[in-house]
Scaffold this motif. Structure first.
Motif, short mmCIF file in Angstrom:
data_model
loop_
_atom_site.label_atom_id
_atom_site.label_comp_id
_atom_site.label_asym_id
_atom_site.label_seq_id
_atom_site.Cartn_x
_atom_site.Cartn_y
_atom_site.Cartn_z
N LEU A 70 1.04 -1.08 -0.19
CA LEU A 70 0.52 0.10 0.18
C LEU A 70 0.86 1.00 0.06
CD1 LEU A 70 -3.13 1.35 0.23
CD2 LEU A 70 -2.01 0.96 2.43
N THR A 71 0.57 2.31 -1.20
CA THR A 71 1.43 3.41 -1.39
C THR A 71 0.74 4.95 -1.62
OG1 THR A 71 1.68 3.43 -3.45
CG2 THR A 71 3.26 2.26 -2.28
N GLU A 72 1.53 5.82 -1.63
CA GLU A 72 0.27 6.90 -1.72
C GLU A 72 -0.47 7.12 -2.86
OE1 GLU A 72 2.86 10.14 -0.62
OE2 GLU A 72 2.43 10.47 1.26
N ASN A 73 0.27 6.46 -4.03
CA ASN A 73 0.14 5.85 -5.25
C ASN A 73 -0.96 5.65 -6.04
OD1 ASN A 73 2.41 8.13 -6.53
ND2 ASN A 73 3.57 6.79 -6.28
N ASN A 74 -0.88 3.99 -5.00
CA ASN A 74 -2.01 3.26 -5.81
C ASN A 74 -3.01 3.03 -4.32
OD1 ASN A 74 -0.98 1.93 -3.14
ND2 ASN A 74 0.22 0.08 -4.09
N VAL A 75 -2.79 4.11 -3.38
CA VAL A 75 -4.24 3.54 -1.90
C VAL A 75 -5.52 3.40 -2.95
CG1 VAL A 75 -4.79 6.30 -2.29
CG2 VAL A 75 -4.79 4.66 0.01
N TRP A 76 -6.11 4.36 -3.94
CA TRP A 76 -7.52 4.46 -4.49
C TRP A 76 -7.10 3.23 -5.03
CZ3 TRP A 76 -10.27 7.79 -2.39
CH2 TRP A 76 -10.23 8.79 -1.77
N ASP A 77 -6.57 2.44 -5.76
CA ASP A 77 -7.25 1.14 -6.22
C ASP A 77 -6.81 -0.02 -5.00
OD1 ASP A 77 -6.81 1.78 -9.02
OD2 ASP A 77 -4.94 2.05 -9.49
N MET A 78 -6.26 0.16 -3.74
CA MET A 78 -6.29 -0.57 -3.51
C MET A 78 -7.79 -0.31 -1.91
SD MET A 78 -3.40 -1.82 -3.42
CE MET A 78 -2.60 -2.73 -2.49
N ARG A 79 -8.50 0.66 -2.09
CA ARG A 79 -9.59 0.59 -1.50
C ARG A 79 -10.55 0.05 -1.84
NH1 ARG A 79 -9.78 6.95 0.51
NH2 ARG A 79 -7.72 7.11 1.83
N ARG A 80 -10.10 -0.60 -3.79
CA ARG A 80 -11.76 -1.22 -4.04
C ARG A 80 -10.98 -2.77 -3.47
NH1 ARG A 80 -11.01 0.58 -10.60
NH2 ARG A 80 -11.56 2.80 -9.86
N LYS A 81 -10.77 -2.53 -3.15
CA LYS A 81 -10.10 -4.36 -1.89
C LYS A 81 -11.07 -4.70 -0.94
CE LYS A 81 -6.17 -5.54 -5.12
NZ LYS A 81 -6.39 -7.18 -5.88
N VAL A 82 -10.50 -3.05 -0.60
CA VAL A 82 -10.98 -3.45 1.30
C VAL A 82 -11.72 -1.84 1.63
CG1 VAL A 82 -9.76 -2.96 3.53
CG2 VAL A 82 -8.61 -3.47 1.91
N GLY A 83 -12.90 -3.05 2.39
CA GLY A 83 -14.39 -2.16 2.50
C GLY A 83 -14.56 -1.74 4.00
N MET A 84 -15.13 -0.61 5.12
CA MET A 84 -14.81 -0.23 5.98
C MET A 84 -16.36 0.27 6.02
SD MET A 84 -12.95 1.57 8.24
CE MET A 84 -11.26 0.73 7.78
N VAL A 85 -17.04 -0.79 7.69
CA VAL A 85 -18.39 -0.55 8.00
C VAL A 85 -17.92 0.71 9.09
CG1 VAL A 85 -20.52 -1.13 8.32
CG2 VAL A 85 -19.47 -2.08 6.67
N PHE A 86 -18.27 1.22 9.56
CA PHE A 86 -17.70 2.76 10.56
C PHE A 86 -19.28 1.85 12.10
CE2 PHE A 86 -15.63 4.65 6.69
CZ PHE A 86 -14.57 4.37 8.19
N GLN A 87 -18.38 2.11 13.12
CA GLN A 87 -19.70 2.35 13.91
C GLN A 87 -21.14 3.32 13.87
OE1 GLN A 87 -18.60 4.80 18.09
NE2 GLN A 87 -19.23 3.37 19.06
N ASN A 88 -21.11 4.29 13.60
CA ASN A 88 -22.33 5.06 13.00
C ASN A 88 -22.32 5.12 11.77
OD1 ASN A 88 -24.21 6.77 13.25
ND2 ASN A 88 -23.00 8.34 13.97
#
Length: 278
Positions: A70-88
């Protein structure tokens, strides 16, 4: 199984503070695994998953997702692999209706309309929210809101879903319903689940428990091993399981069971077996 997430010697602190929130953290998560991350408030749990999702940047160390760093250059592509559900879940809603909200990320990614429509329907069916498709998210119950938030993530087809204390605002019934939904979603899509939690039922459903303490990994164990730690659980911000309390009281009786933790069903079986011998 091969690791889908590998965290190596991760360090992080806010605004160059003296104390590190995370200090030399190393661990891995296997493909398809359900990992619970527990620890008292301030132990670094939420900071850790925000680093994995690219919402924060580490001072040093490495995060590999599906073999790629994970780097600053590929962070948006990597976020497609990881989804987050928050508390609220209210913080995640952007659509005027439930189906609009689930479709939002797909539309931004340029998915063809027919495919987008199909995915929205499939995911709403999966989380049992199809009948609320035209309802305003604000008018839903807490558990329903979280199921819609999960649907919005699942529609994007991530490989990893992170639950950042996603059940903490729900009542016991809503919490169990949501965990059942997560279990079904995981099985359907072979998802890897990372759960930040204080809930014992959530921990019991996972495959492995990672304990964070003072910014470090204190231990990694099975749920049974972790839930059998007795009074030590209080120091980690957790309750002592009801069955462990029963086992402790039984030690001074004729029905003593030489285990530190069992599920409620297992406790019933153990007691029935002892009664049958009397």
């Amino acid at each position: 199984m091969e690791a889908i997430i590998f965290v190596d010697k991760l360090k992080f602190r806010y605004d160059q503070e003296d104390n590190y929130i995370l200090n030399d953290v190393t661990f891995h998560v296997k493909h398809g695994e359900w990992l619970s991350i527990v620890g008292h408030n301030g132990s670094g749990k939420s900071t850790l998953v925000r680093l994995i999702d690219g919402l924060l940047k580490a001072e040093s160390g490495h995060i590999l997702i599906d073999g790629q760093e994970l780097t600053e250059n590929n962070v948006w592509d990597m976020r497609r692999k990881v989804g987050m559900v928050f508390q609220n879940p209210d913080n995640q809603f952007v659509g005027a209706t439930v189906e609009d909200d689930v479709a939002f990320g797909l539309e931004n990614n340029g998915l063809p309309y027919e495919e987008m429509k199909q995915r929205v329907q499939e995911t709403l069916d999966l989380v049992s929210m199809s009948e609320f498709a035209n309802r305003e998210p604000a008018r839903l119950s807490g558990g329903q809101k979280q199921r819609v938030a999960i649907a919005g993530i699942i529609a994007m087809r991530p490989e990893v879903i992170i639950l950042d204390e996603a059940t903490s605002m729900l009542d016991p019934e809503g919490r169990l319903e949501l965990m059942k939904t997560i279990k079904e979603v995981r099985n359907q899509y072979n998802l890897t689940v990372i759960s930040i939690t204080h809930d014992l039922d959530e921990v019991a459903m996972s495959d492995r428990v990672l304990v964070m303490k003072s910014g470090k990994v204190e231990s990694s164990s099975s749920p049974a091993e972790f839930l059998g730690r007795g009074e030590d659980l209080k120091h980690l911000g957790m309750d002592i399981p009801f069955t462990s309390q029963v086992l402790k009281r039984l030690q001074k009786t004729d029905f003593a069971i030489s285990k530190r933790y069992v599920s409620e069903n297992e406790l019933g079986d153990e007691l029935w077996a002892l009664l049958s011998k009397k």
